[in-house]
Design an enzyme around this catalytic site. Structure first.
Site, PDB file in Angstrom:
ATOM      1  N   GLU A 232     -41.264  31.799  20.201  1.00 24.91           N
ATOM      2  CA  GLU A 232     -42.604  32.019  20.747  1.00 24.91           C
ATOM      3  C   GLU A 232     -43.002  30.734  21.452  1.00 24.91           C
ATOM      4  O   GLU A 232     -43.406  29.759  20.821  1.00 24.91           O
ATOM      5  CB  GLU A 232     -43.590  32.374  19.621  1.00 24.91           C
ATOM      6  N   CYS A 266     -51.304  28.409  23.726  1.00 24.84           N
ATOM      7  CA  CYS A 266     -50.260  28.832  24.662  1.00 24.84           C
ATOM      8  C   CYS A 266     -50.713  29.956  25.577  1.00 24.84           C
ATOM      9  O   CYS A 266     -50.113  30.162  26.634  1.00 24.84           O
ATOM     10  CB  CYS A 266     -49.014  29.273  23.902  1.00 24.84           C
TER      11      CYS A 266
END
Length: 514
Positions: A232, A266
């Site tokens: 991720e 993110c």
């Protein structure tokens, strides 16, 4: 809330010490694996009970977690911490908990084959021991959610906490010892050397949240043991403001999205593409939104600081580099405040225009309160600009759901797409979350996470009196020869019938379209 980090606890990949907190990592892994093999796949009730203990570990100690995270960041809102780290993940965990029994049931493919004495099922089986490497930007949320999902799939879990948020890491380690036996859940702390050693363990699956740079090192280390991995990661997330967008509303929402956790997320927007004739209006609206949000910054506990000096220096360096190379930099600092402030590690919201590809900020994920704003003339320019760069974790679009939006979705590549709001691609509890290309591989959340941490094992049996292997094993008789020829003739006719009905496109010009 998910997040990747330019600098994470995984450190470098390579040989490091095999211990953390005086414990041998390989020994912990072996004890978990032996317990898993000895006790077998856990029941649905035990899986739910482990998830409940994991939730209790956090919910019983929310004040301690807020204190630890405040100590780690220096300035971080209590309300923001509770929402982003704890309450924001509860519905996702509860969804996994409530559905795991159904997900555990075997799936029976090709039911028609049962008429011929063949019985088949696909059984979701636990992998064994899952390793989780957590980031510093959301160090609670982004280890608890994957751990809960790994428990739902029936696994044991080892977690490596980020050393950058050391207070939170130590708190989680101590609490895990109170709520779990080490053969169920083990939390380890330590610096980059421990992180490197953690990546080299022969897990049954390794889950990493962090930067693309470190993700490459983690994957390389895991490959030595053929450990399957979920990455991720992050990237530079684009935002497109459509020509017919409500400019004021778009600017307000983009301004808020950039400032979640001080921009250290993110899925935060990284650069904004705006119609050329609306650039001035957009940047004015963006600056106005930030001024309303932050009448004060230095003494404002809601304004999250950069996590450490290294990240502060890095973000300031990106701004300075852009300015020195000719970019227009607008700092939205409250009157009377001098920012950036190295002591508090606070940087005022910053708008950067006239960015060129030779500037570091054009290619590096910012992870701070800075937005690059770029002009475009035609929607096709937007698609070309995004596609020349690594695929982002999320692409944003502000404007109506019309043909240009659909063209944008079809013509670009990203982990997810969100329209008119921040992180909307993460809202559905059963929607998979993950990146593509340099923004990650694999997915979790909901059933996608359960599947990630499971092996789908096919079990097939037959009670037929005639051996099927007689068709494949020598000596080959005329029956096998006739059957093979018949199957090939049928397949050729079917394939060419489809080709005659398909539009003539692709393939060599001389391909016989019979």
């Amino acid at each position: 809330m998910n997040g990747s980090t330019p600098d994470t606890s995984a450190g470098r990949a390579g040989t490091g010490p095999a211990s953390a907190d005086g414990r041998d990592l390989a020994a912990i892994l072996e004890s978990q694996r032996q317990a898993f093999l000895r006790e077998g796949p856990p029941s649905a009730a035990l899986r739910r009970e482990r998830i409940d203990r994991l939730l209790a570990m956090v919910l019983d100690n929310t004040d301690a977690y807020v204190e630890a995270l405040t100590a780690d960041f220096g300035t971080r809102s209590r309300t923001g911490t509770l929402f982003a780290e704890i309450t924001g993940m509860l519905t996702a965990v509860e969804y996994v908990r409530s559905h795991l029994t159904g997900w555990m049931r075997p799936r029976r493919p090709d039911r028609a084959a049962r008429l011929y004495g063949v019985r088949a099922e696909v059984r979701p089986c636990p992998l064994g021991v899952v390793g989780i490497i957590g980031p510093w930007n959301f160090p609670v949320n982004l280890v608890i959610l994957p751990a809960a999902t790994a428990f739902a799939a029936g696994n044991r879990v080892m977690i490596k906490m980020s050393e950058i948020t050391a207070h939170t890491a130590e708190l989680t380690r101590r609490l895990a010892e109170r709520y779990f036996d080490e053969t169920e859940l083990a939390v380890v702390t330590g610096g980059p050397e421990v992180g490197a050693a953690f990546t080299e363990l022969p897990f049954d699956h390794l889950f990493f949240t962090g930067s693309t740079r470190v993700g490459r090192l983690v994957q390389r280390a895991a490959a030595a043991n053929l450990v399957p991995i979920t990455l991720e990661l992050g990237g530079k997330n684009p935002v497109v403001v459509a020509a017919d967008a409500d400019l004021s509303r778009a600017a307000d929402r983009i301004a808020r999205a950039r400032m979640v956790n001080g921009g250290q997320v993110c899925v935060c927007p990284d650069y904004v593409l705006v119609p050329q004739d609306r650039m001035d209006d957009f940047t004015a609206a963006l600056a106005g939104a930030w001024r309303r949000m932050f009448p004060a910054i230095l003494g404002n506990d809601d304004y999250t600081a950069l996590v450490n000096t290294a990240n502060y220096v890095r973000v300031v360096g990106l701004i300075d580099d852009a300015r020195e190379r000719g970019a227009r930099v607008e700092t939205i600092a409250p009157a009377g405040e001098v920012l950036p402030d190295p002591g508090l590690r606070k940087i005022a919201p910053t708008i950067i225009r006239d960015v060129t590809d030779d500037m570091a900020i054009a290619s590096e994920e910012v992870f701070g309160p800075v937005l690059t704003v770029l002009p475009y003339r035609e929607p096709s320019e937007v698609i070309d600009y995004i596609n020349r760069r690594p695929a982002p974790l999320v692409a944003y679009w502000f404007g109506p759901d019309r043909a240009d939006f659909r063209t944008f979705v079809a013509g670009t590549r990203s982990g997810g797409v969100a329209r008119n709001e921040f992180a909307m691609q993460m809202f559905p509890d059963d929607a998979p979350f993950g990146g593509v290309g340099e923004s990650g591989m694999g997915a979790y959340h909901g059933k996608a996470g359960f599947d990630t941490f499971s092996h789908h094992r096919t079990v097939v049996g037959t009670d037929l009196p005639v051996p099927i292997t007689s068709l494949a094993a020598p000596p080959f008789g005329r029956w096998t020869e006739r059957l093979t020829g018949f199957a090939l003739r049928i397949a050729r006719r079917r394939t060419h019938r489809r080709l005659r009905g398909a539009p003539a496109a692709g393939g060599p010009a001389e391909f016989p379209r019979t």
